[in-house]
Design an enzyme around this catalytic site. Structure first.
Site, short mmCIF file in Angstrom:
data_model
loop_
_atom_site.label_atom_id
_atom_site.label_comp_id
_atom_site.label_asym_id
_atom_site.label_seq_id
_atom_site.Cartn_x
_atom_site.Cartn_y
_atom_site.Cartn_z
N LYS A 75 38.97 13.81 -34.61
CA LYS A 75 39.48 13.20 -35.84
C LYS A 75 39.67 11.71 -35.62
O LYS A 75 39.96 11.26 -34.51
CB LYS A 75 40.82 13.84 -36.24
CG LYS A 75 40.69 15.30 -36.62
CD LYS A 75 39.88 15.49 -37.89
CE LYS A 75 39.64 16.95 -38.20
NZ LYS A 75 38.67 17.58 -37.30
N ASP A 76 39.52 10.96 -36.69
CA ASP A 76 39.57 9.51 -36.60
C ASP A 76 40.96 9.02 -36.18
O ASP A 76 41.98 9.62 -36.53
CB ASP A 76 39.22 8.90 -37.95
CG ASP A 76 38.83 7.45 -37.86
OD1 ASP A 76 37.62 7.18 -37.77
OD2 ASP A 76 39.73 6.59 -37.86
N ARG A 77 40.98 7.95 -35.43
CA ARG A 77 42.24 7.35 -35.00
C ARG A 77 42.96 6.70 -36.17
O ARG A 77 44.19 6.76 -36.27
CB ARG A 77 41.96 6.31 -33.91
CG ARG A 77 43.19 5.50 -33.50
CD ARG A 77 42.83 4.47 -32.46
NE ARG A 77 43.98 3.64 -32.12
CZ ARG A 77 43.95 2.63 -31.27
NH1 ARG A 77 42.81 2.32 -30.66
NH2 ARG A 77 45.02 1.92 -31.02
N HIS A 78 42.21 6.07 -37.05
CA HIS A 78 42.80 5.24 -38.10
C HIS A 78 43.01 6.05 -39.37
O HIS A 78 42.29 5.92 -40.35
CB HIS A 78 41.93 4.01 -38.35
CG HIS A 78 41.76 3.18 -37.11
ND1 HIS A 78 42.75 2.33 -36.66
CD2 HIS A 78 40.76 3.13 -36.22
CE1 HIS A 78 42.34 1.76 -35.54
NE2 HIS A 78 41.14 2.23 -35.25
#
Length: 348
Positions: A76-79
């Protein structure tokens, strides 16, 4: 992805996304029933501003196990604000309260035992809630929603190719004879190369035929499976396509030309060196769905320059493939200094 063809023409509106973490919300949809007993603890975690590997290392340290023993369904994306599932091996007689790790950036909302560790791809998909800000032409986005509901090209997102296409530059060097010793890095490069070729083939088909028209002979995929078969178009295949039982597909190239149409073989000629390199590595030809169809796509106009989108996508697909048909989108999170080794946002 900038040079790939659009199915519905290039959008006229621009917008920012990921202006803040709350503007990019992803909920992972687990596709298995957890047993409630066993030597693995499955954790439903909400993370904000942290990448998947960081959370995995945190869980491993807390449980006293090696990071490689912690597994998860997908990256999953960090941001963003993302929920996802992890599993950690914990002896049956040992109880750990993982909520002790809760903080402003990590929140364990559920823990339940299971008889085996989670495997990559055991989830069915991801639900997205994306807020677009500084929208220049809201009406253009709204006018495209109905078309996009019918599907968009199933392009791999730019995250697959690394910062400024670095992974593709590495692929060119690898196929030119440079040895990549790091096994994980080599895998990333191989994946990027196959994804790039897939995108280019899909882009050519979009430009010349669109995604609705079928050829006289197609390589179909079974819905919900990686299995594929080649067959002439017929009353039966038309009916099965309409019902969603089978899907049109494009190649993830490997050894040989099994499962390739004549038109695809012609389109692959410019990539013959890369295709040969992938074949030499032992990869087999596979297929991937040609069209990405979002489920439950909804749009809400928040104000004159803000639009909120919600939709669900199957695992292994990219939200940016959908966004690019709606709007020229800019990742506002890149305005901040950030780790170049960020996770992929979807899907995997």
């Amino acid at each position: 992805m900038k040079n790939l063809n659009y199915l519905y023409g290039k959008p006229q509106s621009s917008a920012d996304y990921k202006s803040c973490a709350e503007d990019f919300v992803v909920d992972e949809l687990l596709d298995i029933e957890l047993s409630g007993e066993g030597e693995h603890v499955c954790l439903h975690v909400i993370k904000k501003g942290e990448n998947t590997q960081y959370i995995a290392k945190m869980l491993a340290k807390f449980a006293g196990v090696a990071p490689r023993d912690v597994s998860y369904a997908g990256l999953k994306d960090r941001h963003g604000v993302c929920s996802q599932w992890f599993s950690v091996p914990v002896p049956i007689k040992q109880h750990l309260d993982f909520t002790e790790l809760n903080s402003d950036s990590v929140f364990v909302i559920k823990q339940i035992r299971h008889n085996r560790k989670l495997r990559t791809g055991c989830h069915s998909g991801n639900k997205f809630e994306i807020t677009l800000r500084n929208v220049s032409a809201p009406l253009d986005i709204l006018s495209r929603i109905n078309a996009v509901r019918q599907g968009v090209p199933n392009y791999f997102g730019e995250q697959r190719f690394g910062h400024d296409g670095h992974n593709l530059q590495m692929a060119e060097r690898m196929f030119s004879g440079e040895r990549i010793r790091d096994k994980k890095l080599r895998g990333i490069i191989i994946s990027a190369a196959r994804s790039h070729i897939f995108n280019e083939i899909v882009s050519k088909r979009v430009a010349e035929h669109g995604l609705a028209k079928t050829w006289h002979q197609e390589v179909f995929m079974l819905s919900g499976s990686n299995a594929f078969f080649e067959e002439n178009i017929s009353d039966d295949t038309i009916e099965r396509l309409t019902s969603g039982d089978i899907l049109l597909s494009a190649p993830l190239v490997g050894k040989g030309d099994k499962g390739l149409t004549e038109q695809e073989r012609n389109w692959l000629v410019p990539f013959s060196a890369w295709q040969a390199g992938l074949a030499e590595l032992g990869l087999k030809n596979e297929r991937r769905a040609l069209r990405l169809i979002p489920k439950h796509l909804q749009v809400k106009t928040v104000d004159d320059t803000t639009i909120k989108l919600t939709f669900t996508l199957p695992k292994g697909t990219f939200a940016t493939a959908l966004l690019r048909e709606l709007v020229i989108h800019r990742d506002a999170s890149k305005d901040n200094l950030m780790d170049s080794n960020q996770d992929e946002n979807i899907t995997q």
